[in-house]
Design an enzyme around this catalytic site. Sequence first.
Site, short mmCIF file in Angstrom:
data_model
loop_
_atom_site.label_atom_id
_atom_site.label_comp_id
_atom_site.label_asym_id
_atom_site.label_seq_id
_atom_site.Cartn_x
_atom_site.Cartn_y
_atom_site.Cartn_z
N GLY A 197 -24.13 17.74 5.92
CA GLY A 197 -25.39 17.19 5.42
C GLY A 197 -25.23 16.34 4.19
O GLY A 197 -26.13 15.58 3.83
N GLY A 198 -24.07 16.47 3.51
CA GLY A 198 -23.79 15.61 2.38
C GLY A 198 -24.72 15.82 1.19
O GLY A 198 -25.43 16.82 1.09
N GLY A 212 -31.80 7.62 -17.66
CA GLY A 212 -31.93 6.89 -16.40
C GLY A 212 -33.35 6.98 -15.88
O GLY A 212 -33.84 8.07 -15.58
N GLY A 263 -34.62 5.61 -13.08
CA GLY A 263 -34.75 5.32 -11.66
C GLY A 263 -35.32 6.50 -10.90
O GLY A 263 -35.90 7.43 -11.48
N ILE A 266 -34.06 9.16 -9.35
CA ILE A 266 -33.59 10.52 -9.64
C ILE A 266 -34.23 11.02 -10.92
O ILE A 266 -34.77 12.13 -10.98
CB ILE A 266 -32.06 10.55 -9.73
CG1 ILE A 266 -31.43 10.22 -8.38
CG2 ILE A 266 -31.58 11.92 -10.21
CD1 ILE A 266 -29.92 10.02 -8.44
N GLY A 284 -27.51 6.21 -12.45
CA GLY A 284 -26.85 5.56 -11.33
C GLY A 284 -25.83 6.42 -10.62
O GLY A 284 -25.60 7.58 -10.94
N ALA A 293 -30.53 7.17 2.14
CA ALA A 293 -30.09 7.94 3.30
C ALA A 293 -30.47 7.25 4.60
O ALA A 293 -29.69 7.20 5.56
CB ALA A 293 -30.68 9.35 3.25
N HIS A 330 -61.51 4.73 7.46
CA HIS A 330 -62.28 4.97 6.22
C HIS A 330 -62.79 6.40 6.21
O HIS A 330 -63.31 6.87 7.21
CB HIS A 330 -63.47 4.01 6.16
CG HIS A 330 -64.37 4.27 4.98
ND1 HIS A 330 -64.03 3.92 3.69
CD2 HIS A 330 -65.59 4.89 4.92
CE1 HIS A 330 -65.01 4.29 2.88
NE2 HIS A 330 -65.96 4.87 3.60
#
Length: 460
Positions: free
Chosen positions: A40-41, A180, A182, A184, A267, A315, A442
């Site tokens: 699954g990494g 960071g 971003g 994560i 990163g 992913a 709606h």
Amino acid sequence: MTHEQYDLVVLGAGPGGSRAALLAAQAGMTTALVEQDDLGGTCLNWGCIPTKMLLGATASKPLLDIQRKQKSATGEINFSLNALQQKKDRFIKGSRQALGKQLKQAGITVLTGTGSLAGPHELEVATAEGSQSVTFKKLIIATGSTPASFPGLQADGDCVLDSSHILSLTEAPESLIIVGGGAIGLEIGDLFSRFGTQITIVEALPHLAPSEDADIGEALQKALKREGWTIHTGKRVSSLVTESGNAKLTFEDGTEITAAKALMAAGRVPASTTLQLDKAGVQITSRGWIVTDNQLRAAGNIFAIGDVNGRTLLAHAAGHQARYVVSVISGKYEEDYLPPAMPSCVYGHMEVMRAGATAKELLESGLDVFVSRAALIANPIAQSYGTTQGFVKAVWIKKEESFELRGMAATGHGVSHLIGAATIMVEQRWQQKNIHDIIYAHPTLDEALEAALSAPLEAL
């Protein structure tokens, strides 16, 4: 030493590698999958899935906070991080077992060990039982990426953590510095803020969510400041260390801040350093990303997919590349790899979604760019939840006498649910005449897409 031969060997069992192995087996290839850690990494075990499990389980907290601030509700909700971690771990273990069963049923040989190239058709796998030599006709490298670290900014597992460390905590820290801004950093900050952790986030670039347009990052920053976050943008860090039982961050200007814990989320870097790529003629960039051609080929019979080729660190991008490469290997497809509009999301209470290009990217390409926007405050579903901060934006280019949709982006509560429709609109390169080709139910958040597409265009 044992020797085995396969039509295809896949190195790395994350989302890209697992999908490639399964598709290859379905196509009739003898296939081996090599993984040094868990099936699954990163995505399943230490990244996407555990983060979403914890964010989903605690999603009611910020919504209750909003109603309490509006004096429409009283009370509080408390979560046990330890219990949630146990629930998360059970789910991940079950998912790994299910993937292992699926691979076995497909007839795929799974080798647990560290693989490195011994030649253009040979892989050495160092296992717990010893070294094993595997030969192949084709190889797919799908080893992914790992958290980046820099001199003076390494996670030490004590008070300075990486994303894998922090997702194993069973008690929330009183305060947390995140380096960071971003996806994560934003998602983990959102998660721990729900446990009462005081969040300080530091981003060296001018705005949060630096891969997005500045207006997205600025709106996100405004919302998070209102929620009590301390935010530093455009400031570089010189060191981050554990000192006297706390994390101490020092900016380049000498200013210092401390917290109980710190997260390095600045990163990722390719997991390519131990692969002995030169033995098979595979080239890498100065930062370690595997160089691939227009068919994702790294050498004559070797391909690289997912994070490790540095194209798109998502992913679902790895999974899409896996399908393409197996089609090329099996002779079903010959054309160059041209990915469709790429969707991406930052999850949490205040989310970010984007499909296609940013306005900045299109401007840098020399195109005539226009945007149209709709504020979420005008959307009845956003009003019903009390989550009216943010907006949806459409990015257009001028094409002859019409305008063509090249990107959609949004920030706000629940905007990740707009990603499917937005991706289709961008991939089909809608023009203004297409806006009402579908009916927008709606009341739904989807109406914000219609509002953004229909709003007046603003030239950039």
